[in-house]
Design an enzyme around this catalytic site. Sequence first.
Site, PDB file in Angstrom:
ATOM      1  N   THR A  74      41.808  18.773  25.753  1.00 63.68           N
ATOM      2  CA  THR A  74      42.942  17.938  26.167  1.00 63.68           C
ATOM      3  C   THR A  74      43.927  18.822  26.915  1.00 63.68           C
ATOM      4  O   THR A  74      44.002  20.023  26.658  1.00 63.68           O
ATOM      5  CB  THR A  74      43.637  17.292  24.948  1.00 63.68           C
ATOM      6  OG1 THR A  74      42.808  16.287  24.387  1.00 63.68           O
ATOM      7  CG2 THR A  74      44.942  16.640  25.318  1.00 63.68           C
ATOM      8  N   ASP A  90      46.182  14.100  30.327  1.00 62.22           N
ATOM      9  CA  ASP A  90      44.953  13.677  30.987  1.00 62.22           C
ATOM     10  C   ASP A  90      44.348  12.522  30.197  1.00 62.22           C
ATOM     11  O   ASP A  90      44.913  12.077  29.197  1.00 62.22           O
ATOM     12  CB  ASP A  90      43.969  14.846  31.088  1.00 62.22           C
ATOM     13  CG  ASP A  90      43.393  15.215  29.731  1.00 62.22           C
ATOM     14  OD1 ASP A  90      44.178  15.550  28.828  1.00 62.22           O
ATOM     15  OD2 ASP A  90      42.169  15.150  29.579  1.00 62.22           O
ATOM     16  N   ARG A  92      40.693  12.257  29.403  1.00 62.27           N
ATOM     17  CA  ARG A  92      39.297  12.488  29.009  1.00 62.27           C
ATOM     18  C   ARG A  92      39.208  12.697  27.506  1.00 62.27           C
ATOM     19  O   ARG A  92      39.934  13.500  26.939  1.00 62.27           O
ATOM     20  CB  ARG A  92      38.727  13.709  29.731  1.00 62.27           C
ATOM     21  CG  ARG A  92      37.340  14.115  29.224  1.00 62.27           C
ATOM     22  CD  ARG A  92      36.777  15.280  30.004  1.00 62.27           C
ATOM     23  NE  ARG A  92      36.407  14.891  31.364  1.00 62.27           N
ATOM     24  CZ  ARG A  92      35.858  15.714  32.251  1.00 62.27           C
ATOM     25  NH1 ARG A  92      35.608  16.984  31.920  1.00 62.27           N
ATOM     26  NH2 ARG A  92      35.570  15.284  33.464  1.00 62.27           N
ATOM     27  N   LYS A 106      46.463   9.006  25.792  1.00 66.48           N
ATOM     28  CA  LYS A 106      46.905  10.092  24.913  1.00 66.48           C
ATOM     29  C   LYS A 106      48.417  10.144  24.744  1.00 66.48           C
ATOM     30  O   LYS A 106      48.914  11.004  24.026  1.00 66.48           O
ATOM     31  CB  LYS A 106      46.399  11.429  25.447  1.00 66.48           C
ATOM     32  CG  LYS A 106      44.883  11.512  25.543  1.00 66.48           C
ATOM     33  CD  LYS A 106      44.420  12.860  26.025  1.00 66.48           C
ATOM     34  CE  LYS A 106      42.907  12.899  26.162  1.00 66.48           C
ATOM     35  NZ  LYS A 106      42.417  14.214  26.627  1.00 66.48           N
ATOM     36  N   GLY A 120      43.786  17.045  19.994  1.00 67.14           N
ATOM     37  CA  GLY A 120      43.034  17.326  18.780  1.00 67.14           C
ATOM     38  C   GLY A 120      42.029  16.221  18.511  1.00 67.14           C
ATOM     39  O   GLY A 120      41.392  15.698  19.429  1.00 67.14           O
ATOM     40  N   SER A 202      43.495  22.379  25.026  1.00 72.19           N
ATOM     41  CA  SER A 202      42.633  23.435  25.548  1.00 72.19           C
ATOM     42  C   SER A 202      42.978  23.816  26.980  1.00 72.19           C
ATOM     43  O   SER A 202      42.664  24.917  27.419  1.00 72.19           O
ATOM     44  CB  SER A 202      41.168  22.983  25.468  1.00 72.19           C
ATOM     45  OG  SER A 202      41.006  21.757  26.157  1.00 72.19           O
ATOM     46  N   ASP A 239      39.690  23.433  32.855  1.00 74.73           N
ATOM     47  CA  ASP A 239      39.219  23.220  31.494  1.00 74.73           C
ATOM     48  C   ASP A 239      38.205  22.087  31.493  1.00 74.73           C
ATOM     49  O   ASP A 239      38.488  20.998  32.012  1.00 74.73           O
ATOM     50  CB  ASP A 239      40.393  22.876  30.568  1.00 74.73           C
ATOM     51  CG  ASP A 239      39.937  22.530  29.167  1.00 74.73           C
ATOM     52  OD1 ASP A 239      39.076  23.262  28.637  1.00 74.73           O
ATOM     53  OD2 ASP A 239      40.426  21.537  28.619  1.00 74.73           O
ATOM     54  N   SER A 242      39.164  18.692  29.709  1.00 73.63           N
ATOM     55  CA  SER A 242      40.177  17.824  30.310  1.00 73.63           C
ATOM     56  C   SER A 242      39.646  17.260  31.615  1.00 73.63           C
ATOM     57  O   SER A 242      38.888  17.925  32.328  1.00 73.63           O
ATOM     58  CB  SER A 242      41.479  18.597  30.564  1.00 73.63           C
ATOM     59  OG  SER A 242      41.919  19.241  29.391  1.00 73.63           O
TER      60      SER A 242
END
Length: 311
Positions: A74, A90, A92, A106, A120, A202, A239, A242
Amino acid sequence: LRLGHVRKILQITPPFCEAADSTVKFERVAGGTAMAGCAITELPPEGFSFELCKRNEALRKKGLNFPSAVKTGTTIAGIVFKDGILLGADTRATAGPIVADKNCAKIHYMAPNIYCCGAGTAADTEFTTLIISSRLELHRLTTGRKSRVATACRMLKQYLYRYEGHIGAYLVLGGVDVTGPHLYTVHAHGSTDKLPYVAMGSGSLAAMATFEDRFKPNMELAEAKQLVRDAIAAGIFNDLGSGSNIDLCVITADKTDYVRPYDEANIKGQRSGDYGYKRGTTAVLTTDVRRFEVASETTVASQASQESMET
C-alpha cells in the site's frame, strides 16, 4: 593470615561472557564472591554470523514450522496545507503475489470532518475504522459537539494497543476541528506521531522522498494536490504492492471533498501484437468425430412467458 585476607582468583570460561574467547575473573573474599572483571582476549570475527543456520535447518527437518513473513502492499500519505488536510492513497489490494482488487477504497470515513487512510490487512483496517467511526458517532450524539481529531486518535491507539499489534492496521488519520488541522500516524502497536506530512505502507519510502524534496508550509490547494498525487505515484511506480488509481480526500473547515479516482497513474496501453494463430500452427495428433441424430424436439412455453409475450 586469616581467611578473610586471602583472595583466590578463579578463572571461569564462557558462557559467563559474551565473547567466545574471553575470561571472567572472580575474587573470593570473606562473605561471598565478587566479579573482578571481564577480560576479552580475542574479538569475534567481523561480518555476518551464520552459526544458527544449521540449527534452524535441523529444527525444520524435525518438523518445526517457522513463522513466515507476510508481505502487504500500500502507499498512503497525507499533508497539512494552508486550509486543511489532504489525504491520498492508491487502490491496489493484493493477496500474496495476486492483485485481488484493482479499485480498493483505502480512505475510510471516520466523521464528517475526519477521514483515515489504512495500510496493512484489508479486513483489519476496514473494521477498525468502522468500529471507531461508530464510537465517534455515539460521542457526538452524547456531547452534541463536533468530533475532534485528537479524540479519534486516542480511540484508535487505545483500541490497537489492547491487541498488542495482532491487528494489522497502520493508519494515517487526518481532519480539521475547532482547534485547526491535525495529521497523525497510528501504528499497529498503538504508537502515534503528529507531523506536517506523513506516509505509510510498503511504498512509503518513495512517497516520503517526494515530500522531503518538495513540501513547504502553507501550500495552496492546487500545489498540495499535485504534491500528494506525485507522492502516491512514486509509491505506485516503485513498489509492486501499490498500483492502479490515486484517490484524494480534501478536508477543510467548511467541507470535505473525497475525489475517487483523482488520477490513474498506470494507464493500460494498447496491444501492439497480433495474438491470433493460423490453422495448422499446432499439430493435430488424433481426430474423433461423433454424430448424433435428433429424433424429436418439443418446446414448451410457460404460462408466465405467454402472458409476457401477449402484453
